[in-house]
Design a protein around this motif. Structure first.
Motif, short mmCIF file in Angstrom:
data_model
loop_
_atom_site.label_atom_id
_atom_site.label_comp_id
_atom_site.label_asym_id
_atom_site.label_seq_id
_atom_site.Cartn_x
_atom_site.Cartn_y
_atom_site.Cartn_z
N THR A 16 0.85 -1.19 0.00
CA THR A 16 0.00 0.00 0.00
C THR A 16 0.88 1.24 0.00
O THR A 16 1.78 1.37 0.83
CB THR A 16 -0.93 0.03 1.23
OG1 THR A 16 -1.83 -1.08 1.16
CG2 THR A 16 -1.73 1.32 1.28
N GLU A 18 0.37 5.27 0.28
CA GLU A 18 -0.72 6.18 0.65
C GLU A 18 -0.20 7.48 1.24
O GLU A 18 0.92 7.56 1.76
CB GLU A 18 -1.65 5.49 1.66
CG GLU A 18 -0.96 5.09 2.96
CD GLU A 18 -1.86 4.31 3.91
OE1 GLU A 18 -3.00 3.96 3.53
OE2 GLU A 18 -1.42 4.06 5.05
N THR A 49 -2.14 -1.27 -3.64
CA THR A 49 -3.11 -0.19 -3.45
C THR A 49 -2.38 1.15 -3.42
O THR A 49 -1.43 1.33 -2.66
CB THR A 49 -3.88 -0.38 -2.13
OG1 THR A 49 -4.62 -1.61 -2.18
CG2 THR A 49 -4.85 0.77 -1.90
N ARG A 51 -3.44 4.93 -2.75
CA ARG A 51 -4.64 5.62 -2.27
C ARG A 51 -4.30 6.89 -1.49
O ARG A 51 -3.23 7.04 -0.91
CB ARG A 51 -5.47 4.69 -1.39
CG ARG A 51 -4.82 4.33 -0.06
CD ARG A 51 -5.64 3.30 0.70
NE ARG A 51 -5.02 2.97 1.99
CZ ARG A 51 -5.33 1.91 2.72
NH1 ARG A 51 -6.26 1.06 2.27
NH2 ARG A 51 -4.73 1.69 3.88
N GLU A 52 -5.28 7.79 -1.52
CA GLU A 52 -5.24 9.03 -0.73
C GLU A 52 -3.96 9.83 -0.98
O GLU A 52 -3.42 10.45 -0.06
CB GLU A 52 -5.39 8.71 0.77
CG GLU A 52 -6.65 7.95 1.13
CD GLU A 52 -7.93 8.70 0.81
OE1 GLU A 52 -7.90 9.95 0.71
OE2 GLU A 52 -8.98 8.05 0.66
N GLY A 57 -2.44 8.67 -8.19
CA GLY A 57 -1.95 7.46 -7.54
C GLY A 57 -0.66 7.00 -8.20
O GLY A 57 0.34 6.72 -7.54
N THR A 73 -5.45 -1.47 -6.95
CA THR A 73 -6.54 -0.57 -6.59
C THR A 73 -5.99 0.84 -6.49
O THR A 73 -5.10 1.11 -5.69
CB THR A 73 -7.18 -0.98 -5.24
OG1 THR A 73 -7.67 -2.32 -5.33
CG2 THR A 73 -8.31 -0.03 -4.87
N THR A 75 -7.36 4.49 -5.72
CA THR A 75 -8.59 5.09 -5.22
C THR A 75 -8.28 6.24 -4.26
O THR A 75 -7.23 6.25 -3.61
CB THR A 75 -9.47 4.03 -4.54
OG1 THR A 75 -10.76 4.55 -4.28
CG2 THR A 75 -8.85 3.54 -3.24
N GLY A 76 -9.19 7.20 -4.20
CA GLY A 76 -9.06 8.30 -3.25
C GLY A 76 -7.95 9.27 -3.57
O GLY A 76 -7.53 10.03 -2.70
N ASN A 77 -7.48 9.30 -4.81
CA ASN A 77 -6.37 10.18 -5.20
C ASN A 77 -6.91 11.50 -5.76
O ASN A 77 -7.88 11.51 -6.51
CB ASN A 77 -5.49 9.47 -6.22
CG ASN A 77 -4.91 8.18 -5.66
OD1 ASN A 77 -4.09 8.21 -4.74
ND2 ASN A 77 -5.34 7.04 -6.20
N PRO A 81 -6.64 8.54 -10.77
CA PRO A 81 -5.94 7.28 -10.52
C PRO A 81 -4.54 7.25 -11.10
O PRO A 81 -3.61 6.74 -10.46
CB PRO A 81 -6.83 6.22 -11.16
CG PRO A 81 -7.66 6.97 -12.15
CD PRO A 81 -7.85 8.34 -11.58
N ASN A 101 -11.89 8.11 -7.04
CA ASN A 101 -10.91 9.18 -6.86
C ASN A 101 -11.64 10.52 -6.95
O ASN A 101 -12.81 10.60 -7.32
CB ASN A 101 -9.85 9.09 -7.96
CG ASN A 101 -9.08 7.79 -7.92
OD1 ASN A 101 -8.11 7.66 -7.19
ND2 ASN A 101 -9.53 6.81 -8.71
#
Length: 276
Positions: A16, A18, A49, A51-52, A57, A73, A75-77, A81, A101
């Motif tokens: 991950t 992040e 992953t 993310r954020e 990403g 994955t 996500t949340g970027n 992505p 995202n």
């Protein structure tokens, strides 16, 4: 950041990444970056992953080689992505997810597709930053959406080059503008290419036909000298061009039902122009 390293041991699996991707010093910041000049860079991502991140990403150079890019994955970027060079986009695969995202689009940089490749349906659009030259057979999977920038265009030139965009009635391919205004982008140009793979079928082509460029007068333009050009357009929707929907030059070859097999709407110059 992986920079100019072609070591095949560069691999992230079940990792991950992040809360990185600062954009303070780089407007295209990303949590994970694979960058390079023409030397290239190699990186595999599996079940990872991203993310954020404040920016993207993933940032992937056009010269990047990804032996594996599966099950990830993004996500949340904040910026989306991924930002990917045009020559590397085909390596993004549909076993990964790119949704939820702040901006759910794949940002496509650079200006060239220079190998025979397929861009996959990733359930989010591809947003081109600039124009795009096509130097080989470029295939779009059913369901793909391309979003062109203001005054942007796609040029398919020469017999080695083709755009093969064959969707289905259930999953059409869409070529549209970042903004949905008539004439927002310029033209999809087929220029002196006799490649039989030039097919637009079950597509939606919309909001192009701006007056910019090299004098092209259609949102879809087929032009050539005596060498000729071929393009087939059928079972498609061609709408909201600020010029002609389809413009066919004097040496163009096309399907006989090009006027009857397609749906036209709101094209300011007319639907189909056929030079005599």
């Amino acid at each position: 950041t992986f920079s100019g390293t072609n070591n095949v041991a560069n691999r992230l699996a079940h990792v991950t990444v992040e809360y990185g991707g600062s954009t303070q010093s780089d407007a295209a910041g990303a949590g994970l970056r694979a960058i390079a000049d023409s030397h290239g860079v190699t990186l595999s991502l599996e079940n990872t992953t991203l993310r954020e991140n404040e920016g993207f990403g993933l940032y992937l150079a056009g010269t990047a080689l990804a032996p594996a890019l599966t099950g990830n994955t993004l996500t949340g970027n904040g910026l989306g992505p991924a930002s990917v060079g045009a020559r590397a986009v085909h390596q993004l695969d549909a076993t990964s997810t790119y949704t939820d995202n702040d901006v759910d689009r794949i940002r496509v940089r650079d200006d060239r597709v220079n190998a025979t490749v397929t861009w996959h349906d990733l359930a989010v659009p591809y947003e081109l930053e600039s124009y795009l030259h096509v130097d080989a057979v470029w295939t779009l999977e059913p369901g793909v959406t391309l979003m062109l920038p203001e005054e942007g265009w796609i040029d398919v030139g020469g017999d080695d080059s083709a755009l093969h965009a064959v969707g289905t009635a259930e999953d059409p391919i869409t070529i549209t503008g970042v903004e949905q205004n008539s004439g927002y982008w310029h033209s999809l140009i087929f220029d002196t290419t006799l490649n039989a793979s030039n097919v637009l079928e079950h597509t939606v082509i919309e909001y192009g036909g701006s007056m910019s460029g090299a004098g092209e007068a259609g949102m879809i333009t087929a032009k050539s000298d005596s060498h000729g050009v071929v393009v087939n357009v059928k079972h498609s929707v061609v709408r909201h061009s600020a010029q002609w929907g389809i413009w066919l030059g004097g040496y163009a070859q096309y399907n006989a039902d090009i006027e009857s097999s397609n749906t036209f709407e709101g094209n300011s110059g007319g639907d189909v122009y056929i030079a005599q």
